[in-house]
Design a protein around this motif. Structure first.
Motif, PDB file in Angstrom:
ATOM      1  N   ILE A   1      35.525  30.696   9.186  1.00  0.00           N
ATOM      2  CA  ILE A   1      35.986  31.417  10.512  1.00  0.00           C
ATOM      3  C   ILE A   1      37.328  30.785  10.494  1.00  0.00           C
ATOM      4  O   ILE A   1      38.397  31.704  10.743  1.00  0.00           O
ATOM      5  N   LEU A   2      37.667  29.740  10.239  1.00  0.00           N
ATOM      6  CA  LEU A   2      39.185  28.955  10.316  1.00  0.00           C
ATOM      7  C   LEU A   2      39.675  29.690   9.225  1.00  0.00           C
ATOM      8  O   LEU A   2      41.065  29.763   9.660  1.00  0.00           O
ATOM      9  N   THR A   3      39.512  30.059   7.873  1.00  0.00           N
ATOM     10  CA  THR A   3      40.480  30.503   6.975  1.00  0.00           C
ATOM     11  C   THR A   3      40.534  31.950   7.380  1.00  0.00           C
ATOM     12  O   THR A   3      41.624  32.734   6.913  1.00  0.00           O
ATOM     13  N   GLN A   4      39.806  32.757   8.062  1.00  0.00           N
ATOM     14  CA  GLN A   4      40.153  33.992   8.352  1.00  0.00           C
ATOM     15  C   GLN A   4      41.012  34.242   9.609  1.00  0.00           C
ATOM     16  O   GLN A   4      41.572  35.266   9.761  1.00  0.00           O
ATOM     17  N   SER A   5      41.240  33.137  10.441  1.00  0.00           N
ATOM     18  CA  SER A   5      42.321  33.311  11.503  1.00  0.00           C
ATOM     19  C   SER A   5      43.798  33.367  10.935  1.00  0.00           C
ATOM     20  O   SER A   5      44.128  32.897  10.162  1.00  0.00           O
TER      21      SER A   5
END
Length: 63
Positions: free
Chosen positions: A59-63
């Protein structure tokens, strides 16, 4: 956990719940049985934590 490499988060949670129920319903367990069940639950919890951490990272890498 070694037996089921295809386990998912939901299956692991269900196994943990089953172990807890077994421990709650057991009147007396030998230390060996208790230790084995506790180790299995710990391994399952570690697996679940790893799944959550991987999801958070994704999720963090997609932000």
């Amino acid at each position: 956990m070694g037996k089921d490499n295809n386990m998912n988060y939901d299956e692991a949670i269900k196994k943990i719940e089953l172990i807890v129920k077994e421990l709650e319903q057991a009147e007396a367990l030998s230390m060996d049985v208790y230790q084995a069940k506790a180790q299995e639950a710990k391994d399952l919890l570690d697996f679940c934590q790893g799944q959550i951490a991987a999801m958070e990272k994704e999720i963090l890498t997609q932000s």
